[in-house]
Design a protein around this motif. Structure first.
Motif, PDB file in Angstrom:
ATOM      1  N   ALA A 246       0.871  -1.137  -0.052  1.00  0.00           N
ATOM      2  CA  ALA A 246       0.054   0.127  -0.104  1.00  0.00           C
ATOM      3  C   ALA A 246       0.680   1.237  -0.045  1.00  0.00           C
ATOM      4  O   ALA A 246       2.033   1.165   0.828  1.00  0.00           O
ATOM      5  CB  ALA A 246      -0.996  -0.114   1.303  1.00  0.00           C
TER       6      ALA A 246
ATOM      7  N   VAL B  71     -16.388  -0.056   4.810  1.00  0.00           N
ATOM      8  CA  VAL B  71     -16.407  -0.257   3.256  1.00  0.00           C
ATOM      9  C   VAL B  71     -16.092  -1.356   2.925  1.00  0.00           C
ATOM     10  O   VAL B  71     -15.337  -2.355   3.529  1.00  0.00           O
ATOM     11  CB  VAL B  71     -15.185   0.744   2.930  1.00  0.00           C
ATOM     12  CG1 VAL B  71     -15.130   0.750   1.137  1.00  0.00           C
ATOM     13  CG2 VAL B  71     -14.952   2.214   3.322  1.00  0.00           C
TER      14      VAL B  71
ATOM     15  N   LYS C 198     -15.027  -3.764  -0.845  1.00  0.00           N
ATOM     16  CA  LYS C 198     -14.780  -3.447  -2.348  1.00  0.00           C
ATOM     17  C   LYS C 198     -14.370  -4.859  -2.816  1.00  0.00           C
ATOM     18  O   LYS C 198     -13.760  -5.626  -2.231  1.00  0.00           O
ATOM     19  CB  LYS C 198     -13.413  -2.748  -2.199  1.00  0.00           C
ATOM     20  CG  LYS C 198     -12.897  -2.328  -3.570  1.00  0.00           C
ATOM     21  CD  LYS C 198     -11.651  -1.186  -3.262  1.00  0.00           C
ATOM     22  CE  LYS C 198     -11.317  -0.458  -4.771  1.00  0.00           C
ATOM     23  NZ  LYS C 198     -10.097   0.260  -4.393  1.00  0.00           N
TER      24      LYS C 198
ATOM     25  N   LEU D 211      -6.700   3.383  -3.308  1.00  0.00           N
ATOM     26  CA  LEU D 211      -7.504   3.190  -2.000  1.00  0.00           C
ATOM     27  C   LEU D 211      -8.727   3.862  -2.008  1.00  0.00           C
ATOM     28  O   LEU D 211      -8.693   5.067  -2.649  1.00  0.00           O
ATOM     29  CB  LEU D 211      -6.563   3.739  -1.291  1.00  0.00           C
ATOM     30  CG  LEU D 211      -5.259   2.831  -0.623  1.00  0.00           C
ATOM     31  CD1 LEU D 211      -4.705   3.512   0.607  1.00  0.00           C
ATOM     32  CD2 LEU D 211      -5.707   1.266  -0.419  1.00  0.00           C
ATOM     33  N   CYS D 212      -9.775   3.390  -1.557  1.00  0.00           N
ATOM     34  CA  CYS D 212     -11.077   3.919  -1.333  1.00  0.00           C
ATOM     35  C   CYS D 212     -10.779   5.343  -0.330  1.00  0.00           C
ATOM     36  O   CYS D 212      -9.815   5.473   0.245  1.00  0.00           O
ATOM     37  CB  CYS D 212     -12.206   3.374  -0.657  1.00  0.00           C
ATOM     38  SG  CYS D 212     -11.580   2.817   0.940  1.00  0.00           S
TER      39      CYS D 212
ATOM     40  N   ILE E 208      -8.744  -4.620   8.469  1.00  0.00           N
ATOM     41  CA  ILE E 208      -9.128  -5.142   7.158  1.00  0.00           C
ATOM     42  C   ILE E 208      -9.176  -6.576   6.937  1.00  0.00           C
ATOM     43  O   ILE E 208      -8.159  -7.230   7.461  1.00  0.00           O
ATOM     44  CB  ILE E 208      -8.123  -4.357   6.168  1.00  0.00           C
ATOM     45  CG1 ILE E 208      -8.050  -2.632   6.278  1.00  0.00           C
ATOM     46  CG2 ILE E 208      -8.591  -4.841   4.583  1.00  0.00           C
ATOM     47  CD1 ILE E 208      -7.213  -2.014   5.321  1.00  0.00           C
TER      48      ILE E 208
ATOM     49  N   GLN F  82      -9.588  -9.553   3.932  1.00  0.00           N
ATOM     50  CA  GLN F  82      -9.349  -9.968   2.500  1.00  0.00           C
ATOM     51  C   GLN F  82      -9.923 -11.234   2.238  1.00  0.00           C
ATOM     52  O   GLN F  82      -9.120 -12.077   2.860  1.00  0.00           O
ATOM     53  CB  GLN F  82      -8.166  -9.250   2.115  1.00  0.00           C
ATOM     54  CG  GLN F  82      -7.955  -7.904   1.696  1.00  0.00           C
ATOM     55  CD  GLN F  82      -6.961  -7.615   0.758  1.00  0.00           C
ATOM     56  OE1 GLN F  82      -5.942  -8.181   0.531  1.00  0.00           O
ATOM     57  NE2 GLN F  82      -7.274  -6.775   0.046  1.00  0.00           N
TER      58      GLN F  82
END
Ligand code: G9O
Length: 225
Positions: free
Chosen positions: A18, A132, A134, A157-158, A186, A188
């Motif tokens: 990131a 959020v 995605k 990135l949002c 987070i 994933q």
């Protein structure tokens, strides 16, 4: 077990980064990495195990949350990464004469023996609640050195995450940032898009790195007796 990597016989994480970079610059020299996992050769030592029940409350539990996912398995596809994020950088827009903008992105790469369509769902959570979600699909895999390589390059990135990072940086001390990060996680989930088979599930938790140390991480596997 397969050494110190995030992966199973079907899918392995090769790189996860990131970053932020000045708008319009794709020069790696200009890129600042908040967090980074690379393809360093695995050591033979097995990963330490963390009991998945210890982190249930950091993620939604039901309705596709961590507890439901783990119940469905397969258990060897579940990992936890603790990141010490490097937030010690001048934001491009803060520099005198800066470009007035920055690109925040995440690039990831996986590999495996099967040609499949790889989907990646990321859930950003605050106080254990999803804020959020995605859903992304990796580029079609390419064959390289005897395995298929799946890339999700430069995914923006949002807005929630960009604002979160910006606000975090305004806090004066690392302990204050860490206490905010205690409630930020987070999750994933990587699946074969056609069959919906779960290939990998990675839970991310964060602290801020002490500035001189740069970004660090530690990988655990998640288990349950
Ligand atoms: C201390 C904060 C560092 C933040 C780094 C976050 C990196 C993880 C990004 C995962 C994918 C997020 C997908 C997305 O943009 N969702 O909205």
């Amino acid at each position: 077990w397969q050494g110190s990597h995030i992966g199973t016989e079907t899918l392995r994480l090769v790189e996860f980064t990131a970053f932020v970079e000045p708008q319009g610059e794709q020069d790696p020299q200009q890129q600042h990495r908040f967090v980074h996992i690379d393809s360093a050769p695995a050591t033979d030592s097995p990963l330490e195990m963390v009991d998945v029940r210890q982190i249930y409350d950091k993620f939604p539990e039901r309705g596709g949350g961590l507890r439901d996912l783990y119940d469905q398995g397969p258990p060897h596809a579940f990992f936890l990464v603790k990141f010490w994020a490097d937030l010690s950088f001048p934001l491009p827009e803060e520099e005198p004469g800066g470009t007035g903008g920055a690109f925040y992105g995440v690039s990831s790469r996986y590999e495996g023996p099967r040609a499949l369509t790889l989907s990646c769902t990321s859930k950003v959570c605050s106080f254990g609640k999803q804020v959020v979600e995605k859903l992304e699909t990796a580029e079609p895999p390419h064959w390289e050195d005897g395995r298929f390589v799946f890339c999700l390059p430069r995914s923006p990135l949002c807005e929630y995450l960009v604002n979160f990072i910006r606000k975090l940086r305004t806090l004066p001390e690392k302990p204050m940032m860490d206490s905010v990060l205690e409630n930020f996680t987070i999750l994933q989930v990587l699946r074969d898009q056609e069959t919906q088979e779960l290939l990998l599930c990675v839970a991310f938790v964060f602290e801020v790195s002490a500035s001189e140390r740069g970004a660090q991480h530690h990988i655990y596997r998640l288990g349950r007796d």
